[in-house]
Design an enzyme around this catalytic site. Structure first.
Site, PDB file in Angstrom:
ATOM      1  N   THR A 132       0.830  -1.204   0.000  1.00 27.57           N
ATOM      2  CA  THR A 132       0.000   0.000   0.000  1.00 27.57           C
ATOM      3  C   THR A 132       0.864   1.254   0.000  1.00 27.57           C
ATOM      4  O   THR A 132       2.022   1.208   0.453  1.00 27.57           O
ATOM      5  CB  THR A 132      -0.892  -0.022   1.265  1.00 27.57           C
ATOM      6  OG1 THR A 132      -1.404   1.283   1.510  1.00 27.57           O
ATOM      7  CG2 THR A 132      -0.106  -0.421   2.519  1.00 27.57           C
ATOM      8  N   ASP A 133       0.291   2.363  -0.458  1.00 27.84           N
ATOM      9  CA  ASP A 133       1.026   3.641  -0.380  1.00 27.84           C
ATOM     10  C   ASP A 133       1.078   4.156   1.060  1.00 27.84           C
ATOM     11  O   ASP A 133       1.804   5.103   1.357  1.00 27.84           O
ATOM     12  CB  ASP A 133       0.392   4.689  -1.312  1.00 27.84           C
ATOM     13  CG  ASP A 133      -1.063   5.016  -0.990  1.00 27.84           C
ATOM     14  OD1 ASP A 133      -1.648   4.382  -0.086  1.00 27.84           O
ATOM     15  OD2 ASP A 133      -1.623   5.925  -1.649  1.00 27.84           O
ATOM     16  N   GLU A 134       0.297   3.537   1.965  1.00 25.13           N
ATOM     17  CA  GLU A 134       0.244   4.043   3.344  1.00 25.13           C
ATOM     18  C   GLU A 134       1.569   3.859   4.077  1.00 25.13           C
ATOM     19  O   GLU A 134       1.810   4.498   5.097  1.00 25.13           O
ATOM     20  CB  GLU A 134      -0.917   3.376   4.108  1.00 25.13           C
ATOM     21  CG  GLU A 134      -2.231   3.582   3.377  1.00 25.13           C
ATOM     22  CD  GLU A 134      -3.481   3.260   4.172  1.00 25.13           C
ATOM     23  OE1 GLU A 134      -3.415   3.232   5.413  1.00 25.13           O
ATOM     24  OE2 GLU A 134      -4.529   3.035   3.547  1.00 25.13           O
ATOM     25  N   TYR A 157      -1.617  -0.746  10.988  1.00 25.08           N
ATOM     26  CA  TYR A 157      -1.781  -1.384   9.676  1.00 25.08           C
ATOM     27  C   TYR A 157      -0.604  -1.052   8.768  1.00 25.08           C
ATOM     28  O   TYR A 157       0.061  -1.946   8.239  1.00 25.08           O
ATOM     29  CB  TYR A 157      -3.099  -0.930   9.018  1.00 25.08           C
ATOM     30  CG  TYR A 157      -3.167  -1.238   7.529  1.00 25.08           C
ATOM     31  CD1 TYR A 157      -3.203  -2.556   7.075  1.00 25.08           C
ATOM     32  CD2 TYR A 157      -3.166  -0.217   6.570  1.00 25.08           C
ATOM     33  CE1 TYR A 157      -3.239  -2.842   5.705  1.00 25.08           C
ATOM     34  CE2 TYR A 157      -3.201  -0.501   5.212  1.00 25.08           C
ATOM     35  CZ  TYR A 157      -3.236  -1.812   4.783  1.00 25.08           C
ATOM     36  OH  TYR A 157      -3.271  -2.101   3.441  1.00 25.08           O
ATOM     37  N   LYS A 161       2.408  -3.466   7.226  1.00 25.29           N
ATOM     38  CA  LYS A 161       2.650  -3.639   5.785  1.00 25.29           C
ATOM     39  C   LYS A 161       4.087  -3.218   5.443  1.00 25.29           C
ATOM     40  O   LYS A 161       4.754  -3.858   4.633  1.00 25.29           O
ATOM     41  CB  LYS A 161       1.657  -2.813   4.962  1.00 25.29           C
ATOM     42  CG  LYS A 161       0.213  -3.289   5.008  1.00 25.29           C
ATOM     43  CD  LYS A 161      -0.009  -4.679   4.437  1.00 25.29           C
ATOM     44  CE  LYS A 161       0.201  -4.765   2.955  1.00 25.29           C
ATOM     45  NZ  LYS A 161      -0.167  -6.117   2.438  1.00 25.29           N
TER      46      LYS A 161
HETATM   47  P1  NAD Z   1      -9.558  -7.684   2.322  1.00 21.04           P
HETATM   48  O1  NAD Z   1      -9.550  -7.409   3.780  1.00 21.04           O
HETATM   49  O2  NAD Z   1     -10.794  -7.437   1.532  1.00 21.04           O
HETATM   50  O3  NAD Z   1      -9.127  -9.206   2.042  1.00 21.04           O
HETATM   51  C1  NAD Z   1      -8.097  -9.836   2.719  1.00 21.04           C
HETATM   52  C2  NAD Z   1      -8.183 -11.319   2.439  1.00 21.04           C
HETATM   53  O4  NAD Z   1      -7.073 -11.972   3.096  1.00 21.04           O
HETATM   54  C3  NAD Z   1      -9.461 -11.975   2.986  1.00 21.04           C
HETATM   55  O5  NAD Z   1      -9.979 -12.865   2.039  1.00 21.04           O
HETATM   56  C4  NAD Z   1      -8.994 -12.707   4.236  1.00 21.04           C
HETATM   57  O6  NAD Z   1      -9.776 -13.854   4.534  1.00 21.04           O
HETATM   58  C5  NAD Z   1      -7.567 -13.084   3.830  1.00 21.04           C
HETATM   59  N1  NAD Z   1      -6.693 -13.272   4.997  1.00 21.04           N
HETATM   60  C6  NAD Z   1      -6.492 -12.418   6.028  1.00 21.04           C
HETATM   61  N2  NAD Z   1      -5.664 -12.969   6.931  1.00 21.04           N
HETATM   62  C7  NAD Z   1      -5.319 -14.198   6.443  1.00 21.04           C
HETATM   63  C8  NAD Z   1      -4.481 -15.236   6.926  1.00 21.04           C
HETATM   64  N3  NAD Z   1      -3.849 -15.152   8.101  1.00 21.04           N
HETATM   65  N4  NAD Z   1      -4.342 -16.347   6.164  1.00 21.04           N
HETATM   66  C9  NAD Z   1      -4.978 -16.471   4.974  1.00 21.04           C
HETATM   67  N5  NAD Z   1      -5.803 -15.517   4.491  1.00 21.04           N
HETATM   68  C10 NAD Z   1      -5.973 -14.394   5.216  1.00 21.04           C
HETATM   69  O7  NAD Z   1      -8.326  -6.832   1.745  1.00 21.04           O
HETATM   70  P2  NAD Z   1      -8.138  -6.106   0.348  1.00 21.04           P
HETATM   71  O8  NAD Z   1      -8.684  -4.743   0.454  1.00 21.04           O
HETATM   72  O9  NAD Z   1      -8.591  -7.020  -0.721  1.00 21.04           O
HETATM   73  O10 NAD Z   1      -6.549  -5.994   0.317  1.00 21.04           O
HETATM   74  C11 NAD Z   1      -5.749  -7.021  -0.229  1.00 21.04           C
HETATM   75  C12 NAD Z   1      -4.283  -6.613  -0.172  1.00 21.04           C
HETATM   76  O11 NAD Z   1      -4.105  -5.371  -0.856  1.00 21.04           O
HETATM   77  C13 NAD Z   1      -3.779  -6.374   1.255  1.00 21.04           C
HETATM   78  O12 NAD Z   1      -2.457  -6.868   1.316  1.00 21.04           O
HETATM   79  C14 NAD Z   1      -3.789  -4.863   1.404  1.00 21.04           C
HETATM   80  O13 NAD Z   1      -2.812  -4.429   2.309  1.00 21.04           O
HETATM   81  C15 NAD Z   1      -3.457  -4.424  -0.011  1.00 21.04           C
HETATM   82  N6  NAD Z   1      -3.951  -3.103  -0.412  1.00 21.04           N
HETATM   83  C16 NAD Z   1      -5.261  -2.773  -0.249  1.00 21.04           C
HETATM   84  C17 NAD Z   1      -5.713  -1.528  -0.695  1.00 21.04           C
HETATM   85  C18 NAD Z   1      -7.174  -1.142  -0.565  1.00 21.04           C
HETATM   86  O14 NAD Z   1      -7.525   0.000  -0.859  1.00 21.04           O
HETATM   87  N7  NAD Z   1      -8.059  -2.039  -0.177  1.00 21.04           N
HETATM   88  C19 NAD Z   1      -4.822  -0.630  -1.284  1.00 21.04           C
HETATM   89  C20 NAD Z   1      -3.482  -1.015  -1.439  1.00 21.04           C
HETATM   90  C21 NAD Z   1      -3.061  -2.259  -1.015  1.00 21.04           C
HETATM   91  P1  TYD Z   2     -10.705   3.812   4.480  1.00 18.02           P
HETATM   92  O1  TYD Z   2     -11.678   3.405   3.431  1.00 18.02           O
HETATM   93  O2  TYD Z   2     -10.800   3.185   5.834  1.00 18.02           O
HETATM   94  O3  TYD Z   2      -9.242   3.617   3.848  1.00 18.02           O
HETATM   95  P2  TYD Z   2      -7.788   4.070   4.432  1.00 18.02           P
HETATM   96  O4  TYD Z   2      -7.919   4.407   5.857  1.00 18.02           O
HETATM   97  O5  TYD Z   2      -6.978   2.839   4.200  1.00 18.02           O
HETATM   98  O6  TYD Z   2      -7.371   5.224   3.572  1.00 18.02           O
HETATM   99  O7  TYD Z   2     -10.795   5.388   4.689  1.00 18.02           O
HETATM  100  C1  TYD Z   2     -10.622   6.288   3.610  1.00 18.02           C
HETATM  101  C2  TYD Z   2     -10.668   7.692   4.185  1.00 18.02           C
HETATM  102  O8  TYD Z   2     -11.984   7.955   4.679  1.00 18.02           O
HETATM  103  C3  TYD Z   2      -9.748   7.888   5.381  1.00 18.02           C
HETATM  104  O9  TYD Z   2      -9.225   9.220   5.350  1.00 18.02           O
HETATM  105  C4  TYD Z   2     -10.667   7.732   6.586  1.00 18.02           C
HETATM  106  C5  TYD Z   2     -11.992   8.257   6.071  1.00 18.02           C
HETATM  107  N1  TYD Z   2     -13.205   7.630   6.631  1.00 18.02           N
HETATM  108  C6  TYD Z   2     -14.247   8.442   7.106  1.00 18.02           C
HETATM  109  O10 TYD Z   2     -14.154   9.691   7.086  1.00 18.02           O
HETATM  110  N2  TYD Z   2     -15.368   7.839   7.584  1.00 18.02           N
HETATM  111  C7  TYD Z   2     -15.513   6.487   7.623  1.00 18.02           C
HETATM  112  O11 TYD Z   2     -16.560   5.969   8.102  1.00 18.02           O
HETATM  113  C8  TYD Z   2     -14.435   5.656   7.130  1.00 18.02           C
HETATM  114  C9  TYD Z   2     -14.533   4.159   7.163  1.00 18.02           C
HETATM  115  C10 TYD Z   2     -13.304   6.289   6.629  1.00 18.02           C
END
Ligand code: NAD
Ligand code: TYD
Length: 351
Positions: A132-134, A157, A161
């Site tokens: 992630t960019d975070e 988090y 990562k």
């Molecule tokens: P999500 O929470 O929707 O899915 C995570 C999946 O991993 C689930 O299916 C869960 O069951 C599985 N999982 C969790 N712990 C596990 C374990 N111990 N063993 C096996 N499986 C396990 O997450 P997402 O939003 O799909 O994110 C997927 C990846 O992308 C993550 O690594 C996250 O850090 C990264 N990412 C997410 C975003 C975003 O905006 N959602 C952005 C950048 C990077």
């Molecule tokens: P989120 O979807 O949790 O992603 P991330 O924290 O990984 O960026 O949140 C996106 C942005 O929205 C973040 O600045 C937090 C804000 N946010 C709210 O203002 N209200 C909410 O209920 C949630 C879940 C997030």
């Protein structure tokens, strides 16, 4: 030639979109072994049609990446030639309340997969790590995250990562494991668990519930439609330099309040909302998230210039598709939001 890919976290939001894209739309011709422990965020229903459609090209294994022996055993059993590692605890708010689960899944889990890959190094052509960019921390008003931006994670988090990214890099430098890493901005689209901002706001707005905005609502995120992330990952896996990191972003910075207002306006225009007050009246400012990063914005020039990747979706078209998807999938929503959802998983997989 990647023909036998172990994908972790394939039942989550991005992982399920990736598997559907890989098997259905990309030029990948091999088999996917989806390893997922089915946490609250993992839903096999996200890939319901995949088994029927792709038969032996898709295998699901319910397993926890924190189980080191099991991971090693899976490499012996399925002989993957590549790994695409999505599995993680992914929600910042949960990491603030319960950081321990993030240390386990994101750090220890990644370590176990790296060890299994190292133990089977002759067969593993590539370990791709999704990040992630975070990890870069928070930007001021100006500037963008580059691949070389120093890591400065602020939440449990992002710290977990960041730690996993460092381990992946170290396995390349120390053991010569062929790796690539992608650091992506905020994703949105179908199958996202409704605890993240965009699906939460869509569902609450449809149900006349408050739309919670943390702090002043002026925090900025850079939004990317999930399928554009999937094409980026596959592009990097196929042609990225081994040992390299790539930033992935949609070039679409937006303040949270503008995201919420955009969704409100789209919903106001639906025939079902005729005669109702504007959804904007539901906007409710709430206490800020502790350590809330102010701004994320990503420079993905390296990926665009070196590998020719470009996002296809504009924010407007992506958010319209996303809203339409949530409106059409009410039974999915009901299930993931109810306790029945975990029961359903138990029935399906005898958990
Ligand atoms: P999500 O929470 O929707 O899915 C995570 C999946 O991993 C689930 O299916 C869960 O069951 C599985 N999982 C969790 N712990 C596990 C374990 N111990 N063993 C096996 N499986 C396990 O997450 P997402 O939003 O799909 O994110 C997927 C990846 O992308 C993550 O690594 C996250 O850090 C990264 N990412 C997410 C975003 C975003 O905006 N959602 C952005 C950048 C990077
Ligand atoms: P989120 O979807 O949790 O992603 P991330 O924290 O990984 O960026 O949140 C996106 C942005 O929205 C973040 O600045 C937090 C804000 N946010 C709210 O203002 N209200 C909410 O209920 C949630 C879940 C997030």
């Amino acid at each position: 030639m990647m023909e036998n890919m172990l994908v972790t976290g394939g039942c989550g939001f991005i992982g399920s979109n990736f598997i559907r894209y890989l098997l259905g739309e990309s030029d990948f011709e091999g088999r996917v072994i989806n390893v997922d422990s089915l946490t609250y965020a993992g839903n096999p229903e996200n890939l319901k049609e995949i088994k029927e459609k792709f038969g032996d090209r898709y295998v699901f294994v319910k397993a926890d990446i924190c189980d080191r022996e099991r991971m090693d055993g899976l490499f012996d059993e399925y002989h993957p030639d590549s790994v695409c590692h999505f599995a993680a605890e992914s929600h910042v708010d949960r990491s603030i309340v319960s950081p321990g689960a993030f240390i386990q899944a994101n750090i220890v889990g990644t370590f176990n997969l790296l060890e299994a890959s190292r133990n089977h190094q002759a067969q593993v052509e590539l370990f791709h790590h999704i990040s992630t960019d975070e990890v870069f921390g928070s930007l001021g008003k100006e500037g963008l995250f580059m691949e070389a931006t120093p890591y400065q994670p602020n939440s449990p988090y992002s710290a977990s990562k960041a730690s996993s990214d460092h381990l992946v890099r170290a396995y390349h430098e120390t053991y010569g494991l062929p790796i690539t890493i992608s650091n992506c901005s905020n994703n949105y689209g179908p199958y996202q668990f409704p605890e993240k901002l965009i699906p939460l706001v869509i569902l609450n707005a449809m149900e006349d519930k408050p739309l919670p905005i943390y702090g002043d609502g002026l925090n900025v995120r850079d939004w990317l439609y999930v399928l554009d992330h999937c094409t980026a990952v596959w592009t990097i896996m196929k042609s990225g330099g081994r040992g390299e990191t790539y930033n992935v972003g949609g070039n679409h910075e937006m303040e949270n309040i503008r995201i919420v207002e955009t969704i409100c306006d789209l919903i106001d225009d639906l025939p079902a909302m005729k005669g109702k007050p504007s959804r904007r009246t539901l906007i409710t400012y709430v206490k800020d998230r502790p350590g809330h990063d102010r701004r994320y914005a990503i420079d993905s020039t390296k990926l665009q210039r070196d590998l020719g990747w470009m996002p296809e979706e504009s924010f407007q078209s992506g958010i319209e598709k996303t809203l339409a998807w949530y409106l059409e999938h009410s039974s999915w929503i009901e299930r993931v939001r109810s306790g029945a959802y975990q029961d359903w998983i138990r029935e399906q997989y005898e958990v």
